[in-house]
Design an enzyme around this catalytic site. Structure first.
Site, PDB file in Angstrom:
ATOM      1  CG  ASP A   1     -70.461  25.928  -7.210  1.00  0.00           C
ATOM      2  OD1 ASP A   1     -70.449  26.554  -6.129  1.00  0.00           O
ATOM      3  OD2 ASP A   1     -71.393  26.035  -8.030  1.00  0.00           O
ATOM      4  CB  SER A   2     -73.187  24.030  -4.026  1.00  0.00           C
ATOM      5  OG  SER A   2     -73.530  25.188  -4.755  1.00  0.00           O
TER       6      SER A   2
ATOM      7  CE1 TYR B   1     -73.645  21.507  -1.200  1.00  0.00           C
ATOM      8  CE2 TYR B   1     -71.543  22.523  -0.640  1.00  0.00           C
ATOM      9  CZ  TYR B   1     -72.266  21.416  -1.047  1.00  0.00           C
ATOM     10  OH  TYR B   1     -71.615  20.249  -1.294  1.00  0.00           O
TER      11      TYR B   1
ATOM     12  CB  CYS C   1     -68.879  27.261  -3.770  1.00  0.00           C
ATOM     13  SG  CYS C   1     -70.436  27.370  -2.870  1.00  0.00           S
ATOM     14  CG  ASN C   2     -68.676  33.658  -3.268  1.00  0.00           C
ATOM     15  OD1 ASN C   2     -67.771  34.412  -3.007  1.00  0.00           O
ATOM     16  ND2 ASN C   2     -69.093  33.449  -4.518  1.00  0.00           N
ATOM     17  CB  THR C   3     -72.175  29.016   0.218  1.00  0.00           C
ATOM     18  OG1 THR C   3     -72.967  29.918  -0.565  1.00  0.00           O
ATOM     19  CG2 THR C   3     -72.927  28.642   1.465  1.00  0.00           C
TER      20      THR C   3
ATOM     21  CB  CYS D   1     -73.627  34.013  -5.244  1.00  0.00           C
ATOM     22  SG  CYS D   1     -74.307  32.410  -5.718  1.00  0.00           S
TER      23      CYS D   1
ATOM     24  CG  HIS E   1     -75.429  29.771  -9.018  1.00  0.00           C
ATOM     25  ND1 HIS E   1     -74.547  29.154  -8.175  1.00  0.00           N
ATOM     26  CD2 HIS E   1     -76.213  28.785  -9.532  1.00  0.00           C
ATOM     27  CE1 HIS E   1     -74.796  27.851  -8.166  1.00  0.00           C
ATOM     28  NE2 HIS E   1     -75.790  27.606  -8.982  1.00  0.00           N
TER      29      HIS E   1
END
Ligand code: DGL
Length: 279
Positions: free
Chosen positions: A8-9, A40, A71-73, A198, A200
């Protein structure tokens, strides 16, 4: 040791790791948070792709046969290019199918798969980072699998900084969470299920529950990603056999291990040992 890599970021992927460990506690895991370069969410396609490619390559180099982009991004902006372009090279220059030694999976598809059974109105909302929303990945994946579902996405640029800065319980969080939920529900009042797109966002759950209209289902990803991974491993016995089973977790960050360890407690509710790494 041949752990499953979780990337993940920053801290958000810990919510995914948590879900995966609940279901698959027997495997070894290597978590990598690129905290030095997070967030990100507002970065360009090229930058997210390059950072993610570097992280995946590092995790492969440390022995991971399988890496989850938690991480979705990164899943939205880098997964496809890594799978199609980089994996064949990382797997020794041969086609991925011919040499299925290393694999990378994302977290958007598992969420898109399950959404069909979680909405009655067939109107679904997605709350995510600017990068994920702009990529249109959720719309594309959901529409491919469930063409009858209408998807509305709203970017929540302040939500990750609220979590990363330990402000998830503050009045400021109320303001920003309410603002984006109201925006989403104004755009499509028929929405009856909202994906937290996301990793988070589950950390903002008390605020999200407070401001989401009653009757709207909130869908965090951890459980569904875990079920999808479990299913994947049972369908790919060769890959499952390559992942070691020592029930361990090792945490790596590109930033300060002390800070990571403190923040990780918010996500995991336990003290963890963290090591610094450069990628
Ligand atoms: N955890 C990332 C995601 O799921 C977002 C955090 C970031 O912006 O770096 O999209």
């Amino acid at each position: 040791m041949r752990p499953i890599g979780i990337f993940d970021s920053g801290y958000g992927g810990l919510t995914i790791l948590h879900g995966i460990r609940q279901l698959l506690p027997e495997y070894d895991y290597l978590y990598l948070g690129d905290n030095a370069r997070a967030p990100y969410g507002s970065r360009s396609f090229d930058v997210v792709y390059e950072f993610t490619r570097q992280a995946v390559s590092r995790l492969f180099g440390m022995g991971c046969p399988l890496v989850i982009l938690a991480c979705n991004t990164a899943s939205a902006k880098a997964l496809r290019t890594i799978q199609q372009h980089d994996l064949p090279l990382m797997n020794g220059g041969q086609a991925q199918e011919a040499t299925p030694t290393r694999r990378v999976l994302g977290i958007i598809r598992p969420t898109a798969e399950v959404i069909g059974s979680l909405t009655q109105s067939r109107h679904v909302g997605v709350l995510a980072t600017e990068g994920t929303i702009k990529s249109g990945s959720y719309n594309m994946e959901i529409c491919k699998l469930h063409p009858d579902i209408t998807v509305t996405g709203v970017a929540c640029p302040m939500w990750v900084p609220l979590v990363e800065n330990n402000e998830a319980d503050s009045p400021g969080a109320d303001y920003f969470v309410k603002k984006r939920i109201d925006q989403l529900m104004r755009q499509d009042p028929l929405i009856d299920a909202v994906i937290l797109g996301c990793t988070h966002y589950p950390l903002l759950m008390p605020k999200i529950l407070k401001h989401m209209p009653s009757g709207v289902r909130i869908i965090p990803q951890g459980e569904y990603v875990a079920e999808s991974l479990s299913d994947y491993l049972s369908r790919h016995a060769d890959i499952a056999a390559r992942c070691s089973k020592g029930a361990s977790v090792r945490y790596l960050t590109t930033e300060s291990p002390t800070r990571f360890s403190q923040q990780a407690q918010l996500f995991l509710h336990e003290q963890v040992h963290v090591e610094n790494i450069s990628i």
